[in-house]
Structure formats: structure tokens, C-alpha cells
Design an enzyme around this catalytic site. Structure first.
Site, PDB file in Angstrom:
ATOM      1  CB  CYS A 169      37.896  44.275  14.246  1.00 55.11           C
ATOM      2  SG  CYS A 169      38.408  45.939  14.734  1.00 55.11           S
ATOM      3  NE  ARG A 193      34.455  39.947  16.327  1.00 55.80           N
ATOM      4  CZ  ARG A 193      34.820  39.431  17.505  1.00 55.80           C
ATOM      5  NH1 ARG A 193      33.974  38.710  18.199  1.00 55.80           N
ATOM      6  NH2 ARG A 193      36.035  39.656  17.985  1.00 55.80           N
ATOM      7  CD1 TRP A 236      33.589  50.261  16.717  1.00 54.67           C
ATOM      8  CD2 TRP A 236      33.141  48.423  17.895  1.00 54.67           C
ATOM      9  NE1 TRP A 236      32.651  50.595  17.651  1.00 54.67           N
ATOM     10  CE2 TRP A 236      32.356  49.490  18.376  1.00 54.67           C
ATOM     11  CE3 TRP A 236      33.028  47.183  18.482  1.00 54.67           C
ATOM     12  CZ2 TRP A 236      31.468  49.326  19.451  1.00 54.67           C
ATOM     13  CZ3 TRP A 236      32.140  47.020  19.534  1.00 54.67           C
ATOM     14  CH2 TRP A 236      31.368  48.078  20.008  1.00 54.67           C
ATOM     15  CG  ASN A 244      39.548  42.346  17.382  1.00 58.21           C
ATOM     16  OD1 ASN A 244      39.313  43.517  17.634  1.00 58.21           O
ATOM     17  ND2 ASN A 244      38.992  41.344  18.040  1.00 58.21           N
ATOM     18  N   GLY A 245      42.314  44.238  18.189  1.00 62.63           N
ATOM     19  CA  GLY A 245      42.970  44.427  19.471  1.00 62.63           C
ATOM     20  C   GLY A 245      43.710  45.745  19.497  1.00 62.63           C
ATOM     21  CD  GLU A 277      31.203  41.316  40.793  1.00 63.20           C
ATOM     22  OE1 GLU A 277      30.963  40.643  39.769  1.00 63.20           O
ATOM     23  OE2 GLU A 277      30.307  41.895  41.452  1.00 63.20           O
ATOM     24  CE  LYS A 335      29.988  37.951  38.520  1.00 66.56           C
ATOM     25  NZ  LYS A 335      28.980  38.635  39.321  1.00 66.56           N
ATOM     26  CD  GLU A 366      25.779  36.849  40.849  1.00 66.94           C
ATOM     27  OE1 GLU A 366      24.923  37.689  40.510  1.00 66.94           O
ATOM     28  OE2 GLU A 366      26.912  36.808  40.336  1.00 66.94           O
ATOM     29  CG  HIS A 397      36.169  46.819  63.533  1.00 66.37           C
ATOM     30  ND1 HIS A 397      36.516  47.370  64.756  1.00 66.37           N
ATOM     31  CD2 HIS A 397      37.043  47.344  62.635  1.00 66.37           C
ATOM     32  CE1 HIS A 397      37.529  48.193  64.604  1.00 66.37           C
ATOM     33  NE2 HIS A 397      37.870  48.193  63.318  1.00 66.37           N
ATOM     34  CE  LYS A 403      23.654  39.169  31.552  1.00 69.68           C
ATOM     35  NZ  LYS A 403      24.908  38.916  32.281  1.00 69.68           N
TER      36      LYS A 403
END
Length: 612
Positions: A2, A27, A75, A101-102, A485, A489, A492, A508, A607
Site C-alpha cells: 500500500c 503500490r 492493495w 501497510n503490512g 541459491e 548469489k 553472481e 561423495h 536482468k
């Protein structure tokens, strides 16, 4: 997500707040509202369902007069878009006006208690409980400021809140928002300041509130404190028009801003899907009927890079919660093996942009073979959305940093929702279990926020281990994908060689690499696999390796076995991959920063990969 704006100064508040809300409409645009305190101290409230422009119709050319007010563009998360559910919300005496908001994780508990003590609720929102909490504090003899502070202590969850009171020449009280010094504006995003700059106010100094901090804004200036009332010294920075148009939210890089935005990203993904009141998941975008869902024999999840890791976590969710055999595969390899899929196969593609060439090509193949096809992506009208039978949008907002962060968390959140939804329809999950899972999802933004509140610890750790040139990331179960992941990161954005492995695979082969020059990062939260991962940690230590471990707070036994423990809050199994992700993102960011790398635009990457 929001948009929140508040203003106190010498000018008329309504036109300033109205223009600022229009800048924040990305938002949320389910409903909007503005509250203004006039020169006599009276509170005037106007609301509309739909876009902010509806407020202009609502006032019919006669805006409330006054130089103090606040506004909100919504929202919806709790309660459908309606006049009653629109913000600002007021208390029983119509004195307090509050926007939020939340997600208030404990709102049902608060609402029951407040209702029992005589408070009358007029909306379906979690937010309304906050205005009544402020009213309750004042009824106990506390000042408005003290009551706001008390409310902040009672609320569970990651929330941005702003409130004001009738009959007062200020103040405006705010939590977890930005404040523009010198012009008396509180806002949830810097673009809200653009109308002020266009009025010739000059470049403002902006302060950004962290968790557990609040600002008290009046015509005389701003004070900062924590929720216990202790003063907080807050550094501000001057922002330019360029800063406002493309906003880093006060952070040095977009990537750090996007990491910090992850509680909001999860909230946005849950919006209109997790029914917290009834303990169910609704996916109106899902293309299959309940009868067709019962006929599914297999789910295949595809993606590239970070999205592949999300798919690997999603496989665990689908099999455990929906009871359907599932597999995860790299989209770039999927179409080259003539996969056996058909009408009883659900193919789920995952991608931030919806334009990744390998993923779109794999989707075309799935369509040719007659599978039902859905996509999880962050871009409406993307190629993936056009090819798929249905799209589950992340609603995470623009992600500028090349290394995906908040869209990964949004992907995992939607995969949770999808898995619970399928489990509901197939009878795998009963009502009690579904309610428990939905309640757990509501805790997610707050748990992520707890980790983010300790971000400075990762900067310190980076200085201790940032010189290592080789990293091994280990995890078990769904955390094996999170280990991969974390390795992605780090490589990257810092250009360090890093590998992610299931911890059980270490013996192994990868164990041959362990020596004092190798840094191992192990994910060992307190879950069913914690003891097995702890055994792997001991194997690394026995061979002279350095170990950083992500552990559950209070696990002193595991902490004694490692060189550098990183603690996370206890989390349900459903949320554990989301919570363990954040320490690895922060560690990668601060190591890259230490090494002088271009965090937002790392070399050789883009991106959206639109070529094969």
C-alpha cells in the site's frame, strides 16, 4: 503493498496528499482515502473505492481545508475493496485516523480482546485494530504519542503505520516509513516527494525508519525514538529529483533495497490469495477446475538460475502439501530430452521477467504436448503470461538489481500458495491443517523482517571471511536448493567461486576440497534434518575447514561446533526456506561490497536473458 503519505506544514494538506498518493498508486489501487485536520481541530475523512482519482469525485470540488493530514492507497490483504475497508481507519470516538501497510499477524487475537472490552469494528481489515489500540491507550491516560508507541509494541508483524489525532496541531506519528525533513512529509516511497519538488521546495533531507523506530512529526520538526521512548539519533540524506524518480530507498544499492523490501514482497504475493479470516487459499487466476485438479498425475516445475532453485523448493511443497508427484528441471534442458508430459501434467514455469528465452521455449513445448501450463512471473503481458493458460503474478514491484532477491521470495510464497490450494482441492489437507498453514504464511513477513533487522552483523562477518576465494554451501531437504541459491548469489555479484550441494552429497566428492582455504556455509536450522547436517559440519571441521552456519536462535550446541554462527528465528517448516535465504543474500551482498564489485550490475550478466 500500500502507499502511505502524511503532511504537516503551512500549506493546504489535501492537494499535496492527493498528488503524492497518485505517485504511489503503483503500490495499490483497490481503494484510497485522505483524512485532514482543519484549523479548528476537527477531523475530516474522505474515501473512495478504486483509484486515487475517485477522491476528486468524492469531494466534488470542495476539499477539506487544513494543513495537516494523511492519506492511503490500498492493495487489499484483509477484506475486499470497499468503502468501509478503505483507509484511513478511525476509532470508536472518531478521533484517531490511522493508515497501515503490512499484515498484523495477531489481529484476530487483538480484535477479540478489543471487541470484548466494548470496541466496535466497522471493517474486515486487520488495520482497524490498530486505531482501537491507540484509543485504548489514551483511555488509560497515555498521550497520543505514548499510545501510538504502546500500539507498536503490541502489534506482531512487519508493518508501516502512520496516525494523527483530531484537536491537535500535530503530531503525526509514524513507524517504518521515510520522513522528509523541513517539509513535514511522511511517505512509504520517495516518488511521493516529487510533487513537492515540482512546487519548488528544493531537495529535502530524508530519514528512513527501521524496525522498532518511530518518528513524531510536527510543524516544529521531527523527533525519533524507539518503541520504549528512548531517543534515536537518525542520519538523513539529501535527495535529488533523480533519486526520487528511481528510488533506492535510502540504501547504497538497489540490491540492498530489494533485500530489505522482501517482507513487503511476500505480503504482496499473499494479497487476495491467502484468506486469513477463513483459513483458506484462493487462486482465482488458476485455470483448472476442481475436477481437472483431481485428474492431475504429475507436476513439472521449470526455471533458470534463481527460478530453478525456486522450482526445486516448490517440488518439496507440491509433494508434501498437494500429494502429487513433482519434479523440477532446468528450462534450458527441458526441451532437449523430449519429455513425457500430457493432458494430466501441470507444468509450472517460474521467471522474474517472463521473457527468458529458454523458459518460453520450454513452455511452447509443454503446450504442444497438451499439458496445462501456468507461469509464476513478475511482469504482466510478458511472453510467459501470453503463452500460459494462467498466470500467478508476483506483484513484487520493479526489481532493478540484476541478482534476483525479492522475486525469489515472492516465487517461493506463490509456490506455497499453489501447493496448499492444490492440497485443498484434492482433499490432501483438511480444514484444520489448511488454517494452520495459512496462519504460518501470515508470520512470514515478520520472520524475514527479524533477520533483516540484524543486517549489520553480516557486514562485520564479511570482513572476516571476504578474503576466501572458494566457498561450499550445504543444505538438506528444501534447504539444499537454498544452498545452491546462496552459492549463485555469491558468485553472481562477488565473482567468487562457490558451489551449492545437498549436504549428504559432500562425502561423495566435494569433501576432497575441504582444507583451511575453503569456507563452508551450512544451513542447519532446527528441523528434522538438523542433526544430519550437524554431522556434516563436524566432518568439515575435522579436516581443518572454516564453517559459517545458519542456525536457529538458542541452538547453543550447534553454535559451539562452528566458527561463525548466524542465527535466525524459529520458523515453521513451510517458511524455513524463505527465512534461511535472507542470511545468504546479505552475506553475498556485503562480501561483494567489501571486494569493490558492481553489486547492481555485475559483469557478464543481464536482468532478463532473452537469448539462448
Amino acid at each position: 503493498v500500500c502507499g502511505i503519505v502524511a503532511y504537516v506544514g503551512q500549506d493546504e494538506a489535501w492537494p499535496i496528499i492527493y498528488e503524492e498518493l497518485k505517485r504511489l498508486e503503483y503500490r495499490g489501487y483497490d481503494s484510497a482515502g485522505i483524512a485532514v485536520v482543519d484549523d479548528t481541530g476537527a477531523l475530516h475523512l474522505r474515501k473512495t473505492v478504486g483509484k486515487v482519482s475517485g477522491l476528486a469525485v468524492e469531494i466534488n470540488g470542495s476539499a477539506p481545508r487544513g494543513s495537516l493530514g494523511l492519506g492511503h492507497t490500498r492493495w487489499a490483504t484483509h477484506g475486499a475493496p470497499s468503502h468501509d475497508n478503505a483507509h484511513p481507519h478511525i476509532d470508536c470516538s472518531s478521533r484517531v485516523a490511522l493508515v497501515h501497510n503490512g499484515i498484523v499477524e495477531n489481529y484476530l487475537e487483538l480484535k477479540r480482546r478489543l471487541t470484548a472490552s466494548g470496541h466496535i469494528f466497522k471493517s474486515e481489515t486487520d488495520t482497524e485494530a490498530l486505531s482501537h489500540l491507540v484509543e485504548e491507550g489514551m483511555s488509560l491516560g497515555l498521550s497520543f504519542e505514548e499510545s501510538f508507541r504502546r500500539m507498536g509494541r503490541l502489534v506482531q508483524g512487519s508493518s508501516a503505520i502512520t496516525a494523527t489525532l483530531d484537536g491537535e496541531d500535530g503530531p503525526i506519528c509514524a513507524m517504518r516509513l521515510g520522513f522528509a525533513g523541513g517539509i513535514g512529509i511522511v511517505a512509504s516511497d520517495l516518488p511521493a516527494l516529487l510533487p513537492v519538488l515540482e512546487r519548488g521546495a528544493g531537495a529535502p533531507n530524508v530519514g528512513f525508519l527501521e524496525g522498532g523506530e518511530m518518528a513524531i512529526v510536527s510543524r516544529e520538526g521531527v523527533r525519533y525514538s524507539d518503541l520504549s521512548g528512548n531517543p534515536v539519533v537518525k542520519e538523513t540524506r539529501r535527495v535529488s529529483r533523480e533519486d526520487i524518480v528511481v528510488d533506492k530507498g535510502g540504501h547504497r544499492h538497489f540490491m540492498l533495497k530489494e533485500i530489505m523490501d522482501q517482507p513487503q514482497a511476500m505480503t504482496a504475493a499473499l494479497k487476495d490469495r491467502a484468506d486469513f479470516a477463513n483459513g483458506r487459499v484462493n487462486l482465482p487466476e488458476f485455470p483448472l477446475s476442481p475436477a481437472d485438479v483431481m485428474q492431475l498425475e504429475r507436476v513439472v516445475l521449470i526455471g533458470c538460475g534463481t527460478s530453478l532453485h525456486a522450482a526445486q523448493v516448490g517440488r518439496h511443497y507440491i509433494e508434501r502439501l498437494a500429494g502429487i508427484p513433482a519434479e523440477a528441471e532446468s528450462a534450458s534442458e527441458f526441451r532437449y530430452r523430449d519429455p513425457i508430459i500430457g493432458p494430466r501434467t501441470l507444468v509450472v514455469s517460474i521467471g522474474q521477467s517472463g521473457e527468458t528465452a529458454d523458459t518460453v521455449a520450454a513452455m511452447h513445448l509443454a503446450r504442444e504436448k497438451g499439458a496445462t501450463l501456468i507461469t509464476i512471473c513478475n511482469a504482466e503481458e510478458s511472453q510467459a503470461a501470453r503463452v500460459a493458460d494462467g498466470a500467478l503474478y508476483m506483484h513484487a514491484g520493479l526489481e532493478v538489481g540484476v541478482a534476483s532477491t525479492k522475486t525469489f521470495v515472492a516465487s517461493l510464497t506463490i509456490l506455497q500458495l499453489l501447493s496448499v490450494y492444490l492440497g485443498q482441492l484434492r482433499g490432501k489437507l483438511d480444514a484444520e491443517t489448511t488454517r494452520r498453514l495459512v496462519d504460518q504464511m501470515a508470520r512470514g513477513p515478520g520472520l524475514i523482517g527479524e533477520v533483516l533487522a540484524e543486517a549489520n552483523l553480516y557486514s562485520s562477518l564479511a570482513r572476516r571471511i571476504g578474503h576466501y576465494d572458494n566457498f561450499l554451501f550445504l543444505g538438506r531437504g528444501a534447504n539444499a536448493a537454498i544452498a545452491s541459491e546462496g552459492a549463485l548469489k555469491l558468485k553472481e555479484i562477488s565473482y567468487i567461486h562457490a558451489e551449492g550441494y545437498p549436504a549428504g552429497e559432500m562425502k561423495h566428492g566435494p569433501i576432497a576440497l575441504i582444507d583451511p582455504e575453503m569456507c563452508t556455509v551450512a544451513l542447519a536450522p532446527r528441523d528434522d534434518l538438523r542433526d544430519k547436517t550437524l554431522s556434516n559440519i563436524k566432518e568439515v571441521k575435522a579436516r581443518g575447514g572454516l564453517v559459517v552456519a545458519v542456525l536457529t536462535k538458542g541452538d547453543d550446541e550447534a553454535a559451539s561446533e562452528v566458527d561463525f554462527p548466524l542465527f535466525i528465528p524459529q520458523a515453521p517448516d513451510l517458511l524455513m526456506p524463505l527465512v534461511t535465504t535472507v542470511p545468504l543474500q546479505l552475506l553475498s551482498y556485503y562480501i561483494a561490497l567489501l571486494r569493490g564489485c558492481d553489486v547492481d550490475q555485475p559483469r557478464n550478466l543481464a536482468k532478463s536473458v532473452t537469448v539462448e
